[in-house]
Design a protein around this motif. Structure first.
Motif, short mmCIF file in Angstrom:
data_model
loop_
_atom_site.label_atom_id
_atom_site.label_comp_id
_atom_site.label_asym_id
_atom_site.label_seq_id
_atom_site.Cartn_x
_atom_site.Cartn_y
_atom_site.Cartn_z
N GLU A 156 54.28 17.72 21.35
CA GLU A 156 53.98 18.53 20.15
C GLU A 156 54.33 20.01 20.40
N HIS A 157 54.01 20.49 21.59
CA HIS A 157 54.35 21.88 21.93
C HIS A 157 55.86 22.08 21.97
N LEU A 158 56.56 21.08 22.52
CA LEU A 158 58.03 21.18 22.56
C LEU A 158 58.58 21.17 21.14
N ALA A 159 57.98 20.34 20.29
CA ALA A 159 58.44 20.27 18.89
C ALA A 159 58.20 21.61 18.19
N THR A 160 57.10 22.27 18.50
CA THR A 160 56.84 23.59 17.91
C THR A 160 57.91 24.58 18.35
N ALA A 161 58.23 24.56 19.64
CA ALA A 161 59.27 25.47 20.15
C ALA A 161 60.62 25.15 19.49
N GLU A 162 60.90 23.87 19.30
CA GLU A 162 62.16 23.48 18.65
C GLU A 162 62.20 23.94 17.20
N ASP A 163 61.06 23.85 16.55
CA ASP A 163 60.95 24.29 15.17
C ASP A 163 61.27 25.79 15.07
N ILE A 164 60.70 26.57 15.98
CA ILE A 164 60.90 28.03 15.95
C ILE A 164 62.35 28.38 16.31
N PHE A 165 62.84 27.86 17.43
CA PHE A 165 64.18 28.25 17.87
C PHE A 165 65.26 27.52 17.09
N GLY A 166 64.90 26.37 16.49
CA GLY A 166 65.83 25.66 15.61
C GLY A 166 66.17 26.50 14.38
N ALA A 167 65.32 27.46 14.08
CA ALA A 167 65.58 28.34 12.93
C ALA A 167 66.81 29.22 13.16
N VAL A 168 67.18 29.42 14.42
CA VAL A 168 68.31 30.33 14.70
C VAL A 168 69.50 29.64 15.34
N GLY A 169 69.50 28.32 15.35
CA GLY A 169 70.66 27.62 15.93
C GLY A 169 70.30 26.28 16.52
N LYS A 170 71.09 25.88 17.52
CA LYS A 170 70.87 24.56 18.15
C LYS A 170 69.84 24.69 19.28
N THR A 171 69.14 23.56 19.53
CA THR A 171 68.22 23.52 20.67
C THR A 171 68.54 22.30 21.52
N LEU A 172 68.21 22.41 22.80
CA LEU A 172 68.42 21.30 23.72
C LEU A 172 67.28 21.31 24.74
N ARG A 173 66.66 20.14 24.96
CA ARG A 173 65.63 20.06 26.00
C ARG A 173 66.31 19.83 27.35
N VAL A 174 65.90 20.58 28.35
CA VAL A 174 66.45 20.35 29.71
C VAL A 174 65.29 20.40 30.70
N PRO A 175 65.44 19.73 31.86
CA PRO A 175 64.43 19.89 32.90
C PRO A 175 64.41 21.35 33.35
N GLU A 176 63.24 21.85 33.72
CA GLU A 176 63.17 23.27 34.07
C GLU A 176 64.11 23.64 35.23
N GLY A 177 64.37 22.69 36.11
CA GLY A 177 65.28 22.94 37.23
C GLY A 177 66.69 23.33 36.79
N GLN A 178 67.03 23.05 35.52
CA GLN A 178 68.37 23.41 35.03
C GLN A 178 68.39 24.74 34.27
N GLN A 179 67.22 25.37 34.14
CA GLN A 179 67.15 26.58 33.30
C GLN A 179 68.02 27.73 33.84
N ASP A 180 68.05 27.91 35.16
CA ASP A 180 68.84 29.03 35.69
C ASP A 180 70.34 28.81 35.44
N ALA A 181 70.77 27.55 35.55
CA ALA A 181 72.17 27.23 35.26
C ALA A 181 72.46 27.46 33.77
N CYS A 182 71.53 27.04 32.91
CA CYS A 182 71.74 27.21 31.47
C CYS A 182 71.77 28.70 31.11
N THR A 183 70.96 29.49 31.80
CA THR A 183 70.97 30.93 31.57
C THR A 183 72.36 31.50 31.85
N ALA A 184 72.97 31.02 32.94
CA ALA A 184 74.32 31.47 33.31
C ALA A 184 75.35 31.03 32.28
N LEU A 185 75.19 29.81 31.75
CA LEU A 185 76.20 29.28 30.81
C LEU A 185 76.01 29.83 29.39
#
Ligand SMILES: NC(=O)C1=CN([C@@H]2O[C@H](COP(=O)(O)OP(=O)(O)OC[C@H]3O[C@@H](n4cnc5c(N)ncnc54)[C@H](O)[C@@H]3O)[C@@H](O)[C@H]2O)C=CC1
Ligand SMILES: O=C(O)[C@@H]1CCC=N1
Length: 270
Positions: free
Chosen positions: A140-169
């Protein structure tokens, strides 16, 4: 019941998100903002009709708090907020590098935390936001975050271990494309074109290429091959890009961005 969302530290990313949420139909009266300078708070009220409050009031009243301060300011902000945030409120961090554990250690036990890395195309509703749950965040918390950030574009769930790589990309990604456009416009100048015309030619080529990448279903290699005629012009340019190690430079550049994101994890690295 109406859900109140507070954006704390409303700078470039905070305001981009806020404006997109309003475009997507969020009522400005349900949005609270905090800023360091009173003039900035007033500017946000005037531009968007949102309500400026202090950090403490936001912590006490918002159902969801979105922290968009710089990684280096996150520790101080959490120290200020922690005594006032009830443990059932969702806290979303938008900061590069900062792990969910950093927030969980400083907030009341059991507080749900979600980490999001968005990017500046949020300003035109074309953001890419990657979302990861902390220890206590539910679907439910993830869905809330998707609802908020979905307002400004696409969203994708990733394991937290991939966040630093996603930040770079994708977090830093738009900067690389702006840099390329800048460099290619300089090339246009060298080739004798006026700057404004060179800019328009490159920007439209970038838009066309981006739409083909998104919509054609073709692999980027195939799309590039379709441009590259035998004994033609493009292959001469490609040979120069290879000679100058542009592919290797890009790989090294994104690796450096990933490493910096990792380094920011402590929230203290200037
Ligand atoms: N700029 C970008 O392209 C992206 C930035 N981010 C992340 O978003 C965060 C913000 O970045 P920007 O918006 O570029 O920075 P910014 O400097 O424009 O915004 C941060 C704002 O937080 C305010 N602030 C700092 N401490 C505060 C406090 N205790 N209380 C209230 N306000 C406070 C500052 O005055 C500033 O206005 C960073 O953590 C960054 O890693 C994430 C994705 C993309
Ligand atoms: O440069 C930065 O640190 C931020 C995070 C991703 C994009 N801008």
């Amino acid at each position: 019941m109406t859900q109140k969302v507070a954006v704390l530290g409303t700078g470039k990313i905070g305001e981009a998100l806020l404006s997109g949420m309003i475009r997507a139909g969020w009522a400005p009266e349900d949005l609270l903002v905090t800023a360091r300078r009173p003039e900035r708070a007033e500017e946000l009220r005037a531009r968007h009709g949102v309500t400026p409050v202090g950090n403490t009031e936001a912590a006490k009243t918002a159902d969801t708090l979105i922290l968009t301060v710089k990684p280096q300011d996150m520790g101080a902000l959490l120290d200020e907020l922690a005594p006032h945030i009830p443990a059932d409120r969702l806290v979303i961090s938008g900061a590069a590098g900062i792990p969910t554990a950093f927030l969980e250690e400083r907030l009341a036990k059991g507080t749900p935390v979600v980490r999001v890395m968005t990017n500046t195309p949020a300003l035109v509703d074309e953001a890419m936001s990657v979302i990861s749950p902390g220890t206590h965040a539910t679907q439910e918390h993830l869905a809330t975050a998707e609802d908020i950030f979905g307002a400004v574009g696409k969203t994708l769930r990733v394991p937290e271990g991939q966040q630093d790589a996603c930040t770079a990309l994708s977090g830093s990604g738009p900067a690389y494309f702006f840099y390329l456009v800048e460099a290619m416009t300089d090339a246009g100048i060298l080739l004798g074109l006026p700057r404004d015309k060179a800019h328009d030619l490159i920007v439209q080529s970038a838009i066309g290429a981006a739409v083909m990448l998104r919509d054609s279903g073709e692999h980027p290699v195939k799309l590039r091959e379709n441009v590259t005629s035998p004994a033609g012009t493009t292959i001469n340019a490609i040979r120069e890009l290879e000679n100058h190690g542009v592919r290797a430079a890009l790989i090294a550049a994104l690796e450096a961005a990933r490493d910096r994101s990792r380094e920011l994890a402590s929230g203290t690295k200037d």
